[in-house]
Design a protein around this motif. Structure first.
Motif, PDB file in Angstrom:
ATOM      1  N   MET A  52       7.240 -14.021  -2.060  1.00 22.31           N
ATOM      2  CA  MET A  52       6.815 -13.585  -3.132  1.00 22.31           C
ATOM      3  C   MET A  52       5.065 -13.610  -2.851  1.00 22.31           C
ATOM      4  SD  MET A  52       9.085 -13.115  -5.160  1.00 22.31           S
ATOM      5  CE  MET A  52      10.454 -13.040  -4.339  1.00 22.31           C
ATOM      6  N   LEU A  53       4.010 -12.929  -3.569  1.00 17.05           N
ATOM      7  CA  LEU A  53       2.700 -13.240  -3.646  1.00 17.05           C
ATOM      8  C   LEU A  53       2.010 -14.737  -3.621  1.00 17.05           C
ATOM      9  CD1 LEU A  53       1.495 -13.211  -6.514  1.00 17.05           C
ATOM     10  CD2 LEU A  53       1.752 -10.831  -6.181  1.00 17.05           C
ATOM     11  N   THR A  54       3.068 -15.341  -4.187  1.00 19.07           N
ATOM     12  CA  THR A  54       2.527 -16.765  -4.468  1.00 19.07           C
ATOM     13  C   THR A  54       2.867 -17.708  -3.194  1.00 19.07           C
ATOM     14  OG1 THR A  54       4.636 -16.805  -5.476  1.00 19.07           O
ATOM     15  CG2 THR A  54       2.956 -16.938  -7.003  1.00 19.07           C
ATOM     16  N   MET A  74       7.633  -9.338  -1.436  1.00 19.26           N
ATOM     17  CA  MET A  74       8.033  -8.523  -2.480  1.00 19.26           C
ATOM     18  C   MET A  74       6.574  -8.188  -3.476  1.00 19.26           C
ATOM     19  SD  MET A  74      10.700  -9.034  -5.695  1.00 19.26           S
ATOM     20  CE  MET A  74      10.211  -8.708  -7.266  1.00 19.26           C
ATOM     21  N   ALA A  75       5.648  -7.889  -2.712  1.00 23.08           N
ATOM     22  CA  ALA A  75       4.555  -7.184  -3.441  1.00 23.08           C
ATOM     23  C   ALA A  75       3.891  -6.136  -2.400  1.00 23.08           C
ATOM     24  CB  ALA A  75       3.700  -8.448  -3.400  1.00 23.08           C
ATOM     25  N   VAL A  76       2.807  -5.466  -2.970  1.00 22.02           N
ATOM     26  CA  VAL A  76       2.215  -4.633  -2.093  1.00 22.02           C
ATOM     27  C   VAL A  76       1.203  -5.188  -1.400  1.00 22.02           C
ATOM     28  CG1 VAL A  76       0.804  -3.362  -4.043  1.00 22.02           C
ATOM     29  CG2 VAL A  76       1.096  -2.051  -1.984  1.00 22.02           C
ATOM     30  N   GLY A  77       0.517  -6.096  -2.262  1.00 21.25           N
ATOM     31  CA  GLY A  77      -0.649  -7.089  -1.613  1.00 21.25           C
ATOM     32  C   GLY A  77      -0.207  -7.822  -0.892  1.00 21.25           C
ATOM     33  N   CYS A  78      -0.727  -7.948   0.445  1.00 22.14           N
ATOM     34  CA  CYS A  78      -0.176  -8.889   1.286  1.00 22.14           C
ATOM     35  C   CYS A  78      -1.069 -10.068   1.922  1.00 22.14           C
ATOM     36  CB  CYS A  78       0.565  -8.167   2.806  1.00 22.14           C
ATOM     37  SG  CYS A  78       1.892  -7.519   2.398  1.00 22.14           S
ATOM     38  N   VAL A  99       6.268   1.771  -5.692  1.00 19.51           N
ATOM     39  CA  VAL A  99       6.981   1.661  -6.987  1.00 19.51           C
ATOM     40  C   VAL A  99       6.281   0.880  -8.084  1.00 19.51           C
ATOM     41  CG1 VAL A  99       9.317   1.634  -5.728  1.00 19.51           C
ATOM     42  CG2 VAL A  99       8.073  -0.448  -5.852  1.00 19.51           C
ATOM     43  N   LEU A 100       5.360   0.224  -7.609  1.00 25.56           N
ATOM     44  CA  LEU A 100       4.458  -0.307  -8.832  1.00 25.56           C
ATOM     45  C   LEU A 100       3.238   0.279  -9.240  1.00 25.56           C
ATOM     46  CD1 LEU A 100       2.167  -1.500  -6.912  1.00 25.56           C
ATOM     47  CD2 LEU A 100       3.906  -3.717  -6.644  1.00 25.56           C
ATOM     48  N   THR A 101       3.118   1.514  -8.673  1.00 32.86           N
ATOM     49  CA  THR A 101       1.837   2.195  -8.946  1.00 32.86           C
ATOM     50  C   THR A 101       1.672   2.707 -10.651  1.00 32.86           C
ATOM     51  OG1 THR A 101       1.888   3.381  -6.806  1.00 32.86           O
ATOM     52  CG2 THR A 101       0.599   4.588  -8.356  1.00 32.86           C
ATOM     53  N   SER A 229      -6.647  -6.184  -9.438  1.00 32.64           N
ATOM     54  CA  SER A 229      -6.132  -6.020  -8.010  1.00 32.64           C
ATOM     55  C   SER A 229      -6.025  -7.396  -7.572  1.00 32.64           C
ATOM     56  CB  SER A 229      -7.268  -5.208  -7.151  1.00 32.64           C
ATOM     57  OG  SER A 229      -8.632  -6.056  -7.243  1.00 32.64           O
ATOM     58  N   ARG A 230      -6.824  -8.058  -7.068  1.00 38.91           N
ATOM     59  CA  ARG A 230      -6.522  -9.598  -6.625  1.00 38.91           C
ATOM     60  C   ARG A 230      -7.893 -10.280  -7.404  1.00 38.91           C
ATOM     61  NH1 ARG A 230      -2.054  -8.554  -6.039  1.00 38.91           N
ATOM     62  NH2 ARG A 230      -0.857  -9.085  -4.282  1.00 38.91           N
ATOM     63  N   GLY A 231      -7.611 -11.688  -7.655  1.00 40.16           N
ATOM     64  CA  GLY A 231      -8.635 -12.485  -8.411  1.00 40.16           C
ATOM     65  C   GLY A 231      -9.877 -12.690  -7.490  1.00 40.16           C
ATOM     66  N   PRO A 277      -1.603 -12.722 -17.448  1.00 44.33           N
ATOM     67  CA  PRO A 277      -1.242 -13.382 -16.318  1.00 44.33           C
ATOM     68  C   PRO A 277      -0.415 -12.428 -15.319  1.00 44.33           C
ATOM     69  CG  PRO A 277       0.412 -13.481 -18.225  1.00 44.33           C
ATOM     70  CD  PRO A 277      -0.792 -12.627 -18.932  1.00 44.33           C
ATOM     71  N   HIS A 278      -1.205 -12.045 -14.581  1.00 45.70           N
ATOM     72  CA  HIS A 278      -0.885 -10.916 -13.365  1.00 45.70           C
ATOM     73  C   HIS A 278       0.373 -10.086 -13.788  1.00 45.70           C
ATOM     74  CE1 HIS A 278      -1.022 -10.690  -8.694  1.00 45.70           C
ATOM     75  NE2 HIS A 278      -0.622  -9.723  -9.140  1.00 45.70           N
ATOM     76  N   LEU A 279       0.305  -9.272 -14.781  1.00 50.68           N
ATOM     77  CA  LEU A 279       1.331  -8.389 -15.594  1.00 50.68           C
ATOM     78  C   LEU A 279       1.428  -7.037 -14.734  1.00 50.68           C
ATOM     79  CD1 LEU A 279       0.975  -9.391 -19.168  1.00 50.68           C
ATOM     80  CD2 LEU A 279       2.886 -10.043 -17.395  1.00 50.68           C
ATOM     81  N   GLY A 280       0.603  -6.645 -13.767  1.00 48.59           N
ATOM     82  CA  GLY A 280       0.476  -5.326 -13.429  1.00 48.59           C
ATOM     83  C   GLY A 280       1.942  -4.592 -13.139  1.00 48.59           C
ATOM     84  N   SER A 281       2.533  -5.386 -12.496  1.00 51.79           N
ATOM     85  CA  SER A 281       4.002  -4.543 -11.981  1.00 51.79           C
ATOM     86  C   SER A 281       5.112  -5.161 -12.707  1.00 51.79           C
ATOM     87  CB  SER A 281       4.060  -5.234 -10.454  1.00 51.79           C
ATOM     88  OG  SER A 281       4.476  -6.408 -10.198  1.00 51.79           O
ATOM     89  N   ALA A 282       4.756  -5.877 -14.058  1.00 47.93           N
ATOM     90  CA  ALA A 282       5.857  -6.451 -14.774  1.00 47.93           C
ATOM     91  C   ALA A 282       6.545  -5.526 -15.891  1.00 47.93           C
ATOM     92  CB  ALA A 282       5.199  -7.532 -15.642  1.00 47.93           C
ATOM     93  N   THR A 286      10.240  -1.514 -12.505  1.00 43.98           N
ATOM     94  CA  THR A 286       9.183  -1.891 -11.196  1.00 43.98           C
ATOM     95  C   THR A 286       9.744  -3.089 -10.776  1.00 43.98           C
ATOM     96  OG1 THR A 286       7.518  -0.444 -12.048  1.00 43.98           O
ATOM     97  CG2 THR A 286       6.917  -2.374 -10.279  1.00 43.98           C
ATOM     98  N   ARG A 287      10.041  -4.070 -10.919  1.00 41.20           N
ATOM     99  CA  ARG A 287      10.473  -5.263 -10.534  1.00 41.20           C
ATOM    100  C   ARG A 287      11.730  -5.169  -9.989  1.00 41.20           C
ATOM    101  NH1 ARG A 287       7.035  -9.712 -12.399  1.00 41.20           N
ATOM    102  NH2 ARG A 287       5.113  -8.740 -12.057  1.00 41.20           N
ATOM    103  N   GLU A 288      12.714  -4.163 -10.393  1.00 42.97           N
ATOM    104  CA  GLU A 288      13.976  -4.346  -9.703  1.00 42.97           C
ATOM    105  C   GLU A 288      13.766  -3.431  -8.460  1.00 42.97           C
ATOM    106  OE1 GLU A 288      17.301  -2.879 -12.054  1.00 42.97           O
ATOM    107  OE2 GLU A 288      16.688  -4.371 -13.424  1.00 42.97           O
ATOM    108  N   ALA A 289      12.765  -2.316  -8.589  1.00 42.79           N
ATOM    109  CA  ALA A 289      12.491  -1.457  -7.283  1.00 42.79           C
ATOM    110  C   ALA A 289      11.937  -2.035  -6.469  1.00 42.79           C
ATOM    111  CB  ALA A 289      11.655  -0.098  -7.872  1.00 42.79           C
ATOM    112  N   MET A 290      11.053  -3.040  -6.713  1.00 39.26           N
ATOM    113  CA  MET A 290      10.399  -3.898  -5.649  1.00 39.26           C
ATOM    114  C   MET A 290      11.430  -4.805  -4.853  1.00 39.26           C
ATOM    115  SD  MET A 290       7.048  -5.138  -7.802  1.00 39.26           S
ATOM    116  CE  MET A 290       6.260  -6.180  -6.654  1.00 39.26           C
ATOM    117  N   ALA A 291      12.305  -5.516  -5.742  1.00 36.67           N
ATOM    118  CA  ALA A 291      13.365  -6.328  -4.887  1.00 36.67           C
ATOM    119  C   ALA A 291      14.027  -5.483  -4.052  1.00 36.67           C
ATOM    120  CB  ALA A 291      14.193  -6.754  -6.112  1.00 36.67           C
TER     121      ALA A 291
HETATM  122  C1  DGY Z   1       1.439  -6.641  -5.805  1.00 38.62           C
HETATM  123  O1  DGY Z   1       2.560  -6.238  -5.488  1.00 38.62           O
HETATM  124  O2  DGY Z   1       0.734  -6.946  -5.106  1.00 38.62           O
HETATM  125  C2  DGY Z   1       1.123  -6.780  -7.086  1.00 38.62           C
HETATM  126  O3  DGY Z   1       0.058  -7.733  -7.235  1.00 38.62           O
HETATM  127  C3  DGY Z   1       2.214  -7.573  -8.130  1.00 38.62           C
HETATM  128  O4  DGY Z   1       2.079  -7.339  -9.451  1.00 38.62           O
END
Ligand code: DGY
Length: 312
Positions: A52-54, A74-78, A99-101, A229-231, A277-282, A286-291
């Motif tokens: 995960m991104l964490t 499981m994120a677009v940002g790496c 999928v999270l656009t 985007s990112r903090g 709390p970082h809900l963009g893709s929540a 979307t979360r099932e598609a990301m997985a």
């Molecule tokens: C990502 O996939 O990078 C998003 O920040 C997740 O919500």
């Protein structure tokens, strides 16, 4: 059959495809992510890592996982992954773009509207009993129609935000790079024109603390800043100062540095600030598609096939 460490329980049924392929899965069962030490020890014997991104995937972790073939984020940002260290070790890296656009663009518009129409203040005035009656001048906000939205980062999410903003009657201006596909506006001009500035760039060495005191000083005093985007794209100390001094009128942050913010972080004392709390893709979809994409990437990497969504 390969050993895989999966750093969180995945939404949906994608995990079944890994089981059906006969892979040996170690799935982190907790709600909180593994600590760096736990991440290292659980990845040590893995050939596949679905993270995960964490999760911070750095050279030290890679060195202690000699069999690792693929890291599937499981994120677009790496920005949580040392991509150079992966490349040097021949480890494939995958992400989950596309999928999270829509979910992220929807959240961006939600924040824009909530900030422009002062929804948090309205909600708390109802709860506290401060709101006594309808009145002509109570909690007046900004309408989006005819306002100018400045978009920084014109990838998929920036473009989806642009389409939504146009539907609301906004003018959209985009920042560009002279060498990019569309030149766009120089940053200073965008900031001078925009009533709302929305950040959609990835976190890179170029964009870290892009929004600093100088950036904020170029924005209009009635302007709003949105970050999904990112903090670390925003210097939060500079933002807190800009909000307190009236350099800009408000900000909404779905991403912060760090995440979560300590409850006594100075940014939380700033006026006209929404933090989510970082809900963009929540969303469930979307979360099932990301997985599902993360599993596709993991399976491909384990089988030595090109990843469907490689990060280069
Ligand atoms: C990502 O996939 O990078 C998003 O920040 C997740 O919500």
């Amino acid at each position: 059959m390969a050993r895989c460490f999966i750093t969180r329980t995945l939404p949906g049924a994608s995990i079944d495809r890994l089981t059906a392929a006969g892979h040996q899965l170690d799935i982190w069962p907790e709600r909180m992510p593994p600590t760096p030490a736990e991440l290292v020890s659980r990845t040590a014997e893995a050939e596949g890592l679905l993270c995960m991104l964490t999760d911070e995937i750095d050279a030290g972790l890679l060195d202690s996982a000699p069999d690792l073939k693929v890291v599937s984020n499981m994120a677009v940002g790496c920005d949580n992954i040392d991509l150079i260290a992966c490349r040097e070790r021949g480890i494939d890296v995958g992400n989950t773009p596309g999928v999270l656009t829509d979910a992220t663009a929807d959240l961006t518009l939600s924040l824009m509207l909530a900030l422009a129409r002062r929804l948090p203040e309205g909600m708390s005035s109802v709860r506290s009993g401060e709101w006594k009656t309808w009145s002509p001048d109570f909690l007046l906000g900004m309408e989006l129609r005819d306002r100018t939205l400045g978009i920084i980062g014109t990838g998929r999410i920036g473009s989806a935000v642009s389409a939504r903003a146009i539907a609301f009657g906004m003018e959209v201006v985009e920042s560009g790079r002279p060498d990019g596909p569309t030149p766009g506006l120089p940053l200073a001009e965008l900031l001078a024109q925009a009533d709302i500035v929305s950040l959609h760039c990835p976190l890179t060495e170029e964009t870290r603390w892009l929004v600093d005191a100088e950036f904020l000083s170029k924005m209009q005093s009635h302007a709003l800043l949105i970050n999904t985007s990112r903090g670390q794209v925003v210097d939060q100390i500079a933002l807190a100062t800009a909000l307190s001094s009236g350099t800009i009128a408000g900000a909404a942050l779905d991403v912060t540095d760090p995440e979560p913010l300590p409850s006594d972080d100075p940014i939380l004392m700033a006026p006209n600030l929404i933090v989510t709390p970082h809900l963009g893709s929540a969303t469930n979809r979307t979360r099932e598609a990301m997985a599902s994409i993360a599993v596709d990437n993991l399976l491909a990497g384990l089988e030595g096939r090109p990843l469907p969504h490689p990060v280069t």
